[in-house]
Design an enzyme around this catalytic site. Structure first.
Site, PDB file in Angstrom:
ATOM      1  CB  ILE A   1     -60.256 -39.417  21.779  1.00 46.25           C
ATOM      2  CG1 ILE A   1     -59.839 -37.945  21.657  1.00 46.25           C
ATOM      3  CG2 ILE A   1     -60.389 -40.059  20.396  1.00 46.25           C
ATOM      4  CD1 ILE A   1     -58.418 -37.750  21.108  1.00 46.25           C
TER       5      ILE A   1
ATOM      6  CG  ASN B   1     -61.515 -47.471  20.060  1.00 48.39           C
ATOM      7  OD1 ASN B   1     -61.907 -48.629  19.989  1.00 48.39           O
ATOM      8  ND2 ASN B   1     -60.681 -46.948  19.186  1.00 48.39           N
TER       9      ASN B   1
ATOM     10  CB  CYS C   1     -59.455 -38.883  30.340  1.00 48.05           C
ATOM     11  SG  CYS C   1     -60.260 -40.240  31.191  1.00 48.05           S
TER      12      CYS C   1
ATOM     13  CD  GLU D   1     -59.259 -35.151  32.871  1.00 45.95           C
ATOM     14  OE1 GLU D   1     -59.580 -35.750  31.820  1.00 45.95           O
ATOM     15  OE2 GLU D   1     -59.955 -35.177  33.901  1.00 45.95           O
TER      16      GLU D   1
HETATM   17  N1  THU Z   1     -63.602 -38.558  31.085  1.00 47.45           N
HETATM   18  C1  THU Z   1     -62.654 -37.600  30.886  1.00 47.45           C
HETATM   19  O1  THU Z   1     -62.288 -37.297  29.747  1.00 47.45           O
HETATM   20  N2  THU Z   1     -62.122 -37.005  31.958  1.00 47.45           N
HETATM   21  C2  THU Z   1     -62.548 -37.188  33.226  1.00 47.45           C
HETATM   22  O2  THU Z   1     -62.029 -36.563  34.135  1.00 47.45           O
HETATM   23  C3  THU Z   1     -63.626 -38.141  33.509  1.00 47.45           C
HETATM   24  C4  THU Z   1     -64.047 -38.995  32.383  1.00 47.45           C
HETATM   25  C5  THU Z   1     -64.219 -39.173  29.908  1.00 47.45           C
HETATM   26  C6  THU Z   1     -63.904 -40.602  29.668  1.00 47.45           C
HETATM   27  C7  THU Z   1     -65.085 -41.048  28.858  1.00 47.45           C
HETATM   28  O3  THU Z   1     -64.866 -40.723  27.500  1.00 47.45           O
HETATM   29  C8  THU Z   1     -66.240 -40.197  29.383  1.00 47.45           C
HETATM   30  O4  THU Z   1     -65.636 -39.111  30.038  1.00 47.45           O
HETATM   31  C9  THU Z   1     -67.161 -40.930  30.331  1.00 47.45           C
HETATM   32  O5  THU Z   1     -66.441 -41.539  31.333  1.00 47.45           O
END
Ligand code: THU
Length: 159
Positions: free
Chosen positions: A64, A66, A74, A76
């Site tokens: 999510i 911003n 992230c 996770e």
């Molecule tokens: N991101 C995740 O949600 N998990 C990960 O393991 C790596 C990165 C997201 C963060 C951001 O919204 C996008 O991926 C690019 O970095």
């Protein structure tokens, strides 16, 4: 060693008996569905995660973002926050699927360093399994200790 035809990392092999109790395909499917909910207008990179509690409940999350960038979370940590905020604090495994939004996933999305540390807070790094998946039949399995060796955790504060 192979499990379900998948190559396991050397460390994860030690946990192969435990793998039988983990619904790997269901976790990956849940992560892929959660990925469809990703709010990622800035990076264009959509991630889904599905977390398995010790009680075999599944909590999902997506990234999510911003407009101020910094507050982005992230997938996770979204999943972990949902589970912990509902009272579940012990986890067996997490599946993660990520890639450019709207496209078929072509690479494995490994958890960022911050997410690895948050996983460390609530798990035993030698037991907790991290599944990075392209789809339900193409995935890799690690344990958290491999991804975050020599880590600092809650018990470190007493040493
Ligand atoms: N991101 C995740 O949600 N998990 C990960 O393991 C790596 C990165 C997201 C963060 C951001 O919204 C996008 O991926 C690019 O970095």
């Amino acid at each position: 060693m192979k499990f379900n035809g998948r190559k396991l990392s050397v460390e994860a092999e030690k946990n192969w008996e435990r793998l039988e109790e983990i619904p790997i395909k269901e976790l990956i499917g849940s992560a892929l569905r959660a990925r469809e909910k990703a709010y990622a207008p800035y990076s264009g990179y959509a991630v889904g995660a599905a977390l398995l509690t010790n009680e075999l409940r599944i909590y999902t999350g997506c990234n999510i973002e911003n407009a101020a960038y910094g507050p982005s979370i992230c997938a996770e940590r979204t999943a972990i926050s949902k589970a912990v905020s509902e009272g579940w604090r012990r986890f067996k495994a997490i599946a993660i699927a990520g890639g450019p939004k709207g496209e078929t996933i072509s690479g494995y999305a490994y958890p960022c360093g911050v997410c690895r540390q948050v996983m460390r807070e609530f798990t035993d790094p030698e037991q907790f399994l991290v599944i990075v998946a392209k789809n339900e039949t193409d995935y890799r399995i690690y344990d958290l200790k491999e991804l975050l060796p020599d880590s600092f955790g809650p018990e470190s504060l007493n040493e």
